[in-house]
Design a protein around this motif. Sequence first.
Motif, mmCIF file in Angstrom:
data_model
loop_
_atom_site.group_PDB
_atom_site.id
_atom_site.type_symbol
_atom_site.label_atom_id
_atom_site.label_comp_id
_atom_site.label_asym_id
_atom_site.label_seq_id
_atom_site.Cartn_x
_atom_site.Cartn_y
_atom_site.Cartn_z
ATOM 1 N N SER A 175 0.849 -1.192 0.000
ATOM 2 C CA SER A 175 0.000 0.000 0.000
ATOM 3 C C SER A 175 0.884 1.241 0.000
ATOM 4 O O SER A 175 2.041 1.202 0.377
ATOM 5 N N ASP A 176 0.322 2.342 -0.439
ATOM 6 C CA ASP A 176 1.092 3.562 -0.595
ATOM 7 C C ASP A 176 1.053 4.379 0.689
ATOM 8 O O ASP A 176 0.276 4.109 1.611
ATOM 9 N N VAL A 177 1.886 5.409 0.710
ATOM 10 C CA VAL A 177 1.864 6.382 1.796
ATOM 11 C C VAL A 177 1.739 7.765 1.178
ATOM 12 O O VAL A 177 2.208 8.012 0.073
ATOM 13 N N ARG A 178 1.043 8.655 1.879
ATOM 14 C CA ARG A 178 0.864 10.028 1.423
ATOM 15 C C ARG A 178 1.379 10.974 2.485
ATOM 16 O O ARG A 178 1.339 10.657 3.675
ATOM 17 N N PRO A 179 1.836 12.135 2.096
ATOM 18 C CA PRO A 179 2.243 13.128 3.089
ATOM 19 C C PRO A 179 1.082 13.503 4.003
ATOM 20 O O PRO A 179 -0.090 13.331 3.639
ATOM 21 N N PRO A 180 1.374 14.032 5.181
ATOM 22 C CA PRO A 180 0.313 14.444 6.116
ATOM 23 C C PRO A 180 -0.264 15.796 5.705
ATOM 24 O O PRO A 180 -0.025 16.827 6.346
ATOM 25 N N TYR A 181 -1.042 15.799 4.639
ATOM 26 C CA TYR A 181 -1.564 17.061 4.133
ATOM 27 C C TYR A 181 -2.469 17.729 5.162
ATOM 28 O O TYR A 181 -3.282 17.081 5.823
ATOM 29 N N ALA A 182 -2.322 19.052 5.257
ATOM 30 C CA ALA A 182 -3.138 19.823 6.196
ATOM 31 C C ALA A 182 -4.502 20.147 5.616
ATOM 32 O O ALA A 182 -5.353 20.708 6.307
ATOM 33 N N GLY A 183 -4.720 19.797 4.360
ATOM 34 C CA GLY A 183 -6.011 20.055 3.748
ATOM 35 C C GLY A 183 -5.918 19.977 2.241
ATOM 36 O O GLY A 183 -4.849 19.722 1.672
ATOM 37 N N LEU A 184 -7.058 20.199 1.599
ATOM 38 C CA LEU A 184 -7.162 20.173 0.152
ATOM 39 C C LEU A 184 -7.655 21.530 -0.331
ATOM 40 O O LEU A 184 -8.471 22.177 0.336
ATOM 41 N N LEU A 185 -7.170 21.945 -1.487
ATOM 42 C CA LEU A 185 -7.358 23.318 -1.941
ATOM 43 C C LEU A 185 -8.065 23.392 -3.290
ATOM 44 O O LEU A 185 -7.878 22.528 -4.149
ATOM 45 N N ILE A 186 -8.852 24.439 -3.464
ATOM 46 C CA ILE A 186 -9.277 24.890 -4.793
ATOM 47 C C ILE A 186 -8.829 26.342 -4.936
ATOM 48 O O ILE A 186 -9.172 27.189 -4.099
ATOM 49 N N ASN A 187 -8.021 26.587 -5.947
ATOM 50 C CA ASN A 187 -7.465 27.922 -6.201
ATOM 51 C C ASN A 187 -6.819 28.520 -4.957
ATOM 52 O O ASN A 187 -6.992 29.701 -4.633
ATOM 53 N N GLY A 188 -6.058 27.659 -4.246
ATOM 54 C CA GLY A 188 -5.267 28.115 -3.112
ATOM 55 C C GLY A 188 -6.026 28.309 -1.822
ATOM 56 O O GLY A 188 -5.452 28.807 -0.851
ATOM 57 N N ARG A 189 -7.290 27.912 -1.754
ATOM 58 C CA ARG A 189 -8.104 28.105 -0.553
ATOM 59 C C ARG A 189 -8.545 26.771 0.047
ATOM 60 O O ARG A 189 -8.965 25.860 -0.675
ATOM 61 N N LEU A 190 -8.464 26.687 1.356
ATOM 62 C CA LEU A 190 -9.015 25.554 2.084
ATOM 63 C C LEU A 190 -10.538 25.637 2.100
ATOM 64 O O LEU A 190 -11.109 26.714 1.879
ATOM 65 N N PRO A 191 -11.230 24.529 2.384
ATOM 66 C CA PRO A 191 -12.703 24.527 2.270
ATOM 67 C C PRO A 191 -13.400 25.502 3.213
ATOM 68 O O PRO A 191 -14.514 25.946 2.914
ATOM 69 N N GLU A 192 -12.766 25.867 4.340
ATOM 70 C CA GLU A 192 -13.417 26.810 5.246
ATOM 71 C C GLU A 192 -13.369 28.247 4.729
ATOM 72 O O GLU A 192 -14.016 29.142 5.299
ATOM 73 N N SER A 193 -12.587 28.485 3.666
ATOM 74 C CA SER A 193 -12.511 29.827 3.087
ATOM 75 C C SER A 193 -12.578 29.722 1.570
ATOM 76 O O SER A 193 -11.642 30.057 0.858
ATOM 77 N N PRO A 194 -13.710 29.258 1.021
ATOM 78 C CA PRO A 194 -13.764 28.885 -0.394
ATOM 79 C C PRO A 194 -13.802 30.074 -1.349
ATOM 80 O O PRO A 194 -14.320 31.140 -1.022
ATOM 81 N N ARG A 195 -13.239 29.848 -2.540
ATOM 82 C CA ARG A 195 -13.418 30.795 -3.629
ATOM 83 C C ARG A 195 -14.876 30.760 -4.087
ATOM 84 O O ARG A 195 -15.544 29.732 -4.002
ATOM 85 N N ARG A 196 -15.357 31.899 -4.583
ATOM 86 C CA ARG A 196 -16.733 31.984 -5.065
ATOM 87 C C ARG A 196 -16.719 32.263 -6.561
ATOM 88 O O ARG A 196 -15.997 33.131 -7.041
ATOM 89 N N PHE A 197 -17.546 31.518 -7.279
ATOM 90 C CA PHE A 197 -17.705 31.693 -8.713
ATOM 91 C C PHE A 197 -19.096 32.264 -8.966
ATOM 92 O O PHE A 197 -20.106 31.589 -8.764
ATOM 93 N N ASP A 198 -19.162 33.514 -9.382
ATOM 94 C CA ASP A 198 -20.437 34.172 -9.637
ATOM 95 C C ASP A 198 -20.976 33.754 -11.001
ATOM 96 O O ASP A 198 -20.233 33.726 -11.994
ATOM 97 N N VAL A 199 -22.274 33.462 -11.060
ATOM 98 C CA VAL A 199 -22.909 33.100 -12.322
ATOM 99 C C VAL A 199 -24.258 33.806 -12.416
ATOM 100 O O VAL A 199 -24.822 34.251 -11.412
#
Length: 434
Positions: A175-199
């Motif tokens: 099995s593989d190992v992954r680094p202890p990531y502190a979170g996942l990002l969209i456009n440099g932001r963690l989910p508690e501070s998300p980018r907004r796409f206006d439509v």
Amino acid sequence: MTADPDTTVSLTAASGTVRPAPETSATNWLYEGQFPGPELRVREGDVLSVELTNDLQAETTVHWHGVPVANPVDGVPNVTQEPIAPGETFTYKFRAEPAGTYFYHSHAGLQLDRGLLGPLIVEERDPHVEYDREYVVVVDDYLPGDPSLPSDGGVVGGGGMRGGGGMGGRGGMMSDVRPPYAGLLINGRLPESPRRFDVTEGERIRFRFVNAASATLFGVRIAGHEMTVTHADGRPVDPVDVESFVFGAGERYDVVVEATNPGTWAVQADALDGNEPPARAVIEYEAAGGGAPQRPAAAGTRLQYGELRSVSSLDGTSGDPDRTFDLTLSPGRGQSYTWTIDGQAYPNADPLQIRSGEHVRIRMTNQSPVVHPMHLHGHFFRVGDAIKDTVLVPGHRGQVTIDFHADNPGRWLFHCHNLYHLDAGMARVVRYVE
């Protein structure tokens, strides 16, 4: 290349501070102090010149992921160029074609996982799909410390490596190992501070998704909306309607969404090989009035490679191949953290030798339970009816065959785009010979 540039850009790689959430910060290595790096956008066929200044305390390079550039500007240390020393500059100049969604990143060691990445968009002169607005969505994994390989029980980013298999699989031998990531990002932001796409209701929105992660396989969904996949790795495909898609490190998908469901909705990217909270952004209709975004339901219909049919053909890949390589992807047999192709770990691995003009076939068998996103520099390849430059090879003896035309002479890297598998040896040089 001797042609005058149509677009000239200066990039500086230097240490800087990232703030992916209001109460979260870390020191990373950045292009122009931005995370992700600045979006580079040019027209199809234009000549792009990028002068990179290295203000880091380490050697570096830039690779233009997916663009079939000439060999001297492909950015692989000690394969296509000498690494750029601290305090030095290097100019990359190439014709930006074909049109598509790409990204650029350091190809030196583990520097990608320090934040040295950014999107590169080559705009079509004649798009094959209609849309009113577009957004680039860079999905990434966030490591606030210094990356390192887990050899000899080592640590990464100041914490122990995490176990996990591919495609959601877990544990067990190999099995593989992954680094202890502190979170996942969209456009440099963690989910508690998300980018907004206006439509605006009635618009057709083009989302250009880039998996710029170092070690994460993502499943992507958009709450309240179906996605129509229009491009794979930048290349146009016949439209495919799906509710979700999976992409590995280095892959890109463009999708069009019909804005016909007013409200506030989450764009969500789940790690299929980790347990971090999903990366999120928010789609907000102009009359929605804010509020918490609605999250996606179950994954629903998921895109399969077999559904992708390229709009154009790939010259030189029809009929029987002139040369075939049968390669096995597997972990090393020693005690150290090693990944191999046919039992050999890069850089101490035999090159795959080809001749200009050949139709080359590579058949891969994955002897581990871990998914491997395999990337070929300098060329597109055909996988099924799609044209791509990065492809997922499933675990548990999964097999994938790719075909490409040897039409770009040089020495090119073929490797797993999981950064830690690459740095642990899962790569070969594809070398043109007379």
